[in-house]
Design an enzyme around this catalytic site. Structure first.
Site, PDB file in Angstrom:
ATOM      1  N   ARG A 139      -3.405 -10.054   5.177  1.00  0.00           N
ATOM      2  CA  ARG A 139      -3.822 -10.084   3.774  1.00  0.00           C
ATOM      3  C   ARG A 139      -2.675  -9.570   2.921  1.00  0.00           C
ATOM      4  O   ARG A 139      -2.289  -8.405   3.057  1.00  0.00           O
ATOM      5  CB  ARG A 139      -5.061  -9.223   3.567  1.00  0.00           C
ATOM      6  N   LYS A 187       0.804  -1.230   0.000  1.00  0.00           N
ATOM      7  CA  LYS A 187       0.000   0.000   0.000  1.00  0.00           C
ATOM      8  C   LYS A 187       0.835   1.279   0.000  1.00  0.00           C
ATOM      9  O   LYS A 187       2.020   1.260   0.350  1.00  0.00           O
ATOM     10  CB  LYS A 187      -0.996  -0.039   1.168  1.00  0.00           C
TER      11      LYS A 187
HETATM   12  N1  LIG Z   1     -10.359  -6.923   4.425  1.00  0.00           N
HETATM   13  C1  LIG Z   1      -9.636  -6.208   3.544  1.00  0.00           C
HETATM   14  N2  LIG Z   1      -9.924  -6.260   2.233  1.00  0.00           N
HETATM   15  C2  LIG Z   1      -9.204  -5.518   1.337  1.00  0.00           C
HETATM   16  N3  LIG Z   1      -9.517  -5.551   0.020  1.00  0.00           N
HETATM   17  C3  LIG Z   1      -8.802  -4.807  -0.871  1.00  0.00           C
HETATM   18  C4  LIG Z   1      -7.738  -4.021  -0.429  1.00  0.00           C
HETATM   19  C5  LIG Z   1      -6.963  -3.221  -1.431  1.00  0.00           C
HETATM   20  O1  LIG Z   1      -5.901  -3.991  -1.905  1.00  0.00           O
HETATM   21  P1  LIG Z   1      -5.957  -4.730  -3.330  1.00  0.00           P
HETATM   22  O2  LIG Z   1      -7.090  -5.695  -3.356  1.00  0.00           O
HETATM   23  O3  LIG Z   1      -4.646  -5.274  -3.689  1.00  0.00           O
HETATM   24  O4  LIG Z   1      -6.229  -3.519  -4.335  1.00  0.00           O
HETATM   25  P2  LIG Z   1      -7.503  -3.201  -5.195  1.00  0.00           P
HETATM   26  O5  LIG Z   1      -8.566  -2.822  -4.220  1.00  0.00           O
HETATM   27  O6  LIG Z   1      -7.032  -2.082  -6.086  1.00  0.00           O
HETATM   28  O7  LIG Z   1      -7.867  -4.453  -5.977  1.00  0.00           O
HETATM   29  N4  LIG Z   1      -7.394  -3.958   0.882  1.00  0.00           N
HETATM   30  C6  LIG Z   1      -8.127  -4.697   1.784  1.00  0.00           C
HETATM   31  C7  LIG Z   1      -7.836  -4.666   3.207  1.00  0.00           C
HETATM   32  O8  LIG Z   1      -6.925  -3.960   3.687  1.00  0.00           O
HETATM   33  N5  LIG Z   1      -8.608  -5.423   4.031  1.00  0.00           N
END
Ligand SMILES: Nc1nc2ncc(COP(=O)(O)OP(=O)(O)O)nc2c(=O)[nH]1
Length: 297
Positions: free
Chosen positions: A271, A236
């Site tokens: 995660r 992040k």
């Molecule tokens: N429970 C939980 N779910 C999440 N889902 C997505 C993201 C964002 O990361 P990522 O899925 O890699 O990015 P994007 O939302 O652009 O797909 N962060 C979280 C988090 O911190 N906690």
């Protein structure tokens, strides 16, 4: 907020609390591998955009040691545009079905804000309804939540499109704690057994750098909510700022550092995108930090 006695995280681990997710014991940190079936996720958008690529990636993460696979069909990065229900279903369902067909036994989590996507995924075997809006985005989500073996309630201030415009808190740790306490109450009132709930501070979701740092430093306070804690810091932006690494996919060491900090604060689920690196680091961390019950007195 009412805090558990000092060392709440150790109590959480001592209790041998178990996720209803295939009975995963929480006496050690569990790794949730990120599988984004999206063209625009912030760090790996498009890398696994097709079902076949996403299934292959998920199986690779399981082989690397992921305890849970988090399948997501909608990017919730700052500024992301929403995805239609049908488009999200078209992205994630072939992956869930493909993993089942491949005989993958690693528990699956569905990362969605939509009740219909959660329902379909749960019917296809997903065991965690991971909702970054803590069941607030879709009016139907509170009704769908009791169908899930487990539900993750994450804090976000605002909507992905606008959440980073001007995030403000009186006291970010207390505000996030109290918000999550309210969402736990709402979920329980909707029929979700408290033992199925997971909470998450939502690092990067409507937070400035100082907010993310304060949440990380005070993370163990959230054990006072009495639910397993999920932490998602992987790759992040705040890690990029702290480490000076501009490209998200290159923040592996920074992400592992964040994960180990989370483990030290008693976070039970981490995660991450980089499963192999995190599992390797956690093996060392666990050897040096055995659960209190196992420590030689
Ligand atoms: N429970 C939980 N779910 C999440 N889902 C997505 C993201 C964002 O990361 P990522 O899925 O890699 O990015 P994007 O939302 O652009 O797909 N962060 C979280 C988090 O911190 N906690």
């Amino acid at each position: 907020p009412a805090l558990l006695p000092d060392g709440a995280d150790r109590l959480a681990r001592l209790s041998g609390a178990r996720l209803p997710v295939a009975g995963l014991a929480l006496t050690r940190p569990r790794v949730m591998g990120v599988v984004n079936v999206t063209p625009d996720s912030f760090s790996d958008g498009g890398r696994h955009g097709t079902a076949l690529a996403a299934i292959g990636h998920a199986l690779r993460l399981a082989a690397e040691g992921a305890d849970i696979l988090d399948i997501g069909g909608e990017s919730t990065r700052p500024g992301a545009d929403p995805v239609s229900e049908q488009e999200e279903l078209d992205r994630v369902m072939p992956v869930l079905e493909g993993l089942a067909a491949a005989g993958c036994t690693t528990p699956v989590s569905i990362d969605t804000r939509k009740a219909a996507v959660a329902r379909a995924a749960i019917a296809a075997g997903a065991q965690i309804f991971n909702d970054v809006s803590a069941l607030t985005h879709d009016p139907e989500s509170l009704a769908a939540a009791p169908l899930a073996p487990a539900v993750c309630l994450m804090h976000a201030q605002g909507d992905p499109r606008t959440m980073q415009a001007d995030p403000r808190y009186d006291d970010v740790l207390r505000d996030v704690h109290d918000y999550l306490a309210g969402r736990v109450r709402a979920a329980v009132a909707a029929g979700v057994p408290r033992a199925r709930l997971i909470v998450d501070p939502g690092i990067g979701f409507g937070k400035r750098l100082e907010h993310n740092v304060a949440l990380m430093q005070g993370l163990s306070m959230l054990h006072g909510l009495g639910c397993p804690l999920l932490l998602g810091v992987s790759r992040k932006r705040f890690l990029g700022t702290l480490s000076g690494v501009a490209v998200a996919a290159e923040r592996v060491s920074a992400s592992v550092a964040g994960a180990l900090h989370g483990a030290a604060q008693g976070a039970q689920i981490l995660r991450v995108h980089d499963v192999a690196a995190t599992v390797q680091a956690l093996r060392v961390w666990e050897a040096l930090n055995p659960p209190v019950a196992d420590r030689q007195t």
